[in-house]
Design a protein around this motif. Sequence first.
Motif, PDB file in Angstrom:
ATOM      1  N   LEU A  99       0.864  -1.190  -0.068  1.00 44.61           N
ATOM      2  CA  LEU A  99       0.128   0.075  -0.075  1.00 44.61           C
ATOM      3  C   LEU A  99       0.804   1.178  -0.111  1.00 44.61           C
ATOM      4  N   PHE A 100       0.273   2.455  -0.169  1.00 45.54           N
ATOM      5  CA  PHE A 100       0.882   3.591  -0.180  1.00 45.54           C
ATOM      6  C   PHE A 100      -0.146   4.684   0.776  1.00 45.54           C
ATOM      7  N   ASP A 101       0.688   5.263   1.666  1.00 40.89           N
ATOM      8  CA  ASP A 101      -0.115   6.033   2.595  1.00 40.89           C
ATOM      9  C   ASP A 101       0.530   7.261   2.426  1.00 40.89           C
ATOM     10  N   ALA A 153     -11.425   5.924  -5.627  1.00 47.68           N
ATOM     11  CA  ALA A 153     -11.939   7.479  -6.196  1.00 47.68           C
ATOM     12  C   ALA A 153     -11.355   8.607  -5.534  1.00 47.68           C
ATOM     13  N   ILE A 154     -11.040   9.566  -6.003  1.00 48.25           N
ATOM     14  CA  ILE A 154     -10.293  10.819  -5.161  1.00 48.25           C
ATOM     15  C   ILE A 154     -10.865  12.187  -5.799  1.00 48.25           C
ATOM     16  N   CYS A 155     -11.039  12.935  -4.693  1.00 42.58           N
ATOM     17  CA  CYS A 155     -11.456  14.440  -5.126  1.00 42.58           C
ATOM     18  C   CYS A 155     -10.397  15.109  -5.844  1.00 42.58           C
ATOM     19  N   TYR A 211     -19.562  10.188 -11.000  1.00 37.61           N
ATOM     20  CA  TYR A 211     -18.959  10.020  -9.621  1.00 37.61           C
ATOM     21  C   TYR A 211     -20.211   9.293  -8.975  1.00 37.61           C
ATOM     22  N   ASP A 212     -19.765   8.213  -8.372  1.00 35.84           N
ATOM     23  CA  ASP A 212     -21.125   7.507  -7.570  1.00 35.84           C
ATOM     24  C   ASP A 212     -20.539   6.937  -6.263  1.00 35.84           C
ATOM     25  N   GLY A 213     -19.897   7.668  -5.661  1.00 38.51           N
ATOM     26  CA  GLY A 213     -19.672   7.772  -4.091  1.00 38.51           C
ATOM     27  C   GLY A 213     -18.231   6.775  -4.029  1.00 38.51           C
ATOM     28  N   GLY A 214     -17.931   6.202  -2.854  1.00 35.24           N
ATOM     29  CA  GLY A 214     -16.798   5.588  -2.338  1.00 35.24           C
ATOM     30  C   GLY A 214     -15.480   6.270  -2.371  1.00 35.24           C
ATOM     31  N   GLY A 215     -15.718   7.569  -2.307  1.00 31.04           N
ATOM     32  CA  GLY A 215     -14.358   8.328  -2.417  1.00 31.04           C
ATOM     33  C   GLY A 215     -13.457   8.700  -1.201  1.00 31.04           C
ATOM     34  N   CYS A 216     -12.396   9.211  -1.441  1.00 29.91           N
ATOM     35  CA  CYS A 216     -11.330   9.374  -0.441  1.00 29.91           C
ATOM     36  C   CYS A 216     -11.805  10.199   0.827  1.00 29.91           C
ATOM     37  N   CYS A 217     -12.629  11.136   0.696  1.00 32.77           N
ATOM     38  CA  CYS A 217     -12.843  12.093   1.724  1.00 32.77           C
ATOM     39  C   CYS A 217     -14.291  11.776   2.634  1.00 32.77           C
ATOM     40  N   GLY A 227      -4.429  10.732   5.471  1.00 37.58           N
ATOM     41  CA  GLY A 227      -5.712  10.003   5.530  1.00 37.58           C
ATOM     42  C   GLY A 227      -5.925   9.338   4.406  1.00 37.58           C
ATOM     43  N   HIS A 228      -5.227   9.190   3.187  1.00 38.64           N
ATOM     44  CA  HIS A 228      -5.422   8.549   2.049  1.00 38.64           C
ATOM     45  C   HIS A 228      -4.520   7.280   1.792  1.00 38.64           C
TER      46      HIS A 228
END
Length: 323
Positions: free
Chosen positions: A275-277, A291-293, A317-323, A281-282
């Motif tokens: 993973l990448f952090d 999905a990201i803003c 866009y249908d949800g499940g995003g980063c924020c 918070g992402h």
Amino acid sequence: MQGYLETTKDVYKQAALTPDVGLCCTTSPIWQLPGLKMPKKMLAMNYGCGTTVHPRDLVNNPTVLYVGVGGGMELLQFSYFSRKPQGVIGVDVVDEMLTASAKNFVEAEKLNPWFEKDFVDLRKGDALNLPIEHNTIDVAAQNCLFNIFKTEELQKALAEMYRVLKPHGRLVMSDPICDQEMPENLRADERLRALCLSGSIPMKEYIKMLTDTGFGTVEIRAKRPYRMLAPGQYDTENLIYIESLEVCAIKDPMPKDGPCVFTGKAAIYYGTDELFDDGKGHTLLQNQPLAICDKTAGALASLGRKDIHITESTWFYDGGGCC
């Protein structure tokens, strides 16, 4: 009241008295929901450019506000998810539209055993001064109405929607947009504005008006072809392309680094680690799109990493995003 608003009232008064199926060209398919039957007249009075009915907004029996009732189609669809007395409030400034909509609900009650016409509370009112108390609405919506307003009125209408929404409430909208410069003679044409054509503004300006109102999160849910204003048919020297936009603005607190606007971008990490952090918070799992803003997309791109791919905006866009 300004002249173009009076013209708008006249246009929709006539549309209430004599349904005009060509008044608007809806670009989204009408929801086919189990056990939901639409009166034919309600379908004929579907005056919008998209849809504001999204099931993921309508959980837990919400209280819904819809401004500009039309024939009542979307009010009936909202009632499908909010089956309680006065669960859906419809506001319109045109008496004839309120009367026509009320008649359609009598027919809808006959066609749908689950529906009771008192699920819908029809109120005479102005989008610029809503007859609704502060912080009482879960989901507010309008379809092809705010596009009619000029800048000052649009700011007031958005502020009113923000006022009546509960914290984290949702404003769902569908409007025509135009990224080309609209000729001033067309913008000044009161009837074209009333028909949701010449009032179209660029998408970036549309989004900025939402975030300037205070909405901390904005989702672009759809962007589709809508109309062409062609020389010879309209008073323009250039071909003008208009699209329809479906947006959800959420009454989230405004982040310190600015609003989160989702336009359908995604980030894919394909490095050698699991993973990448980014430390903000992402977390990107290996080869799992997130999905990201647009704000997060910019921040990730600025890292200059060659193991993160950021996709272009899809405008769906249908949800499940980063924020």
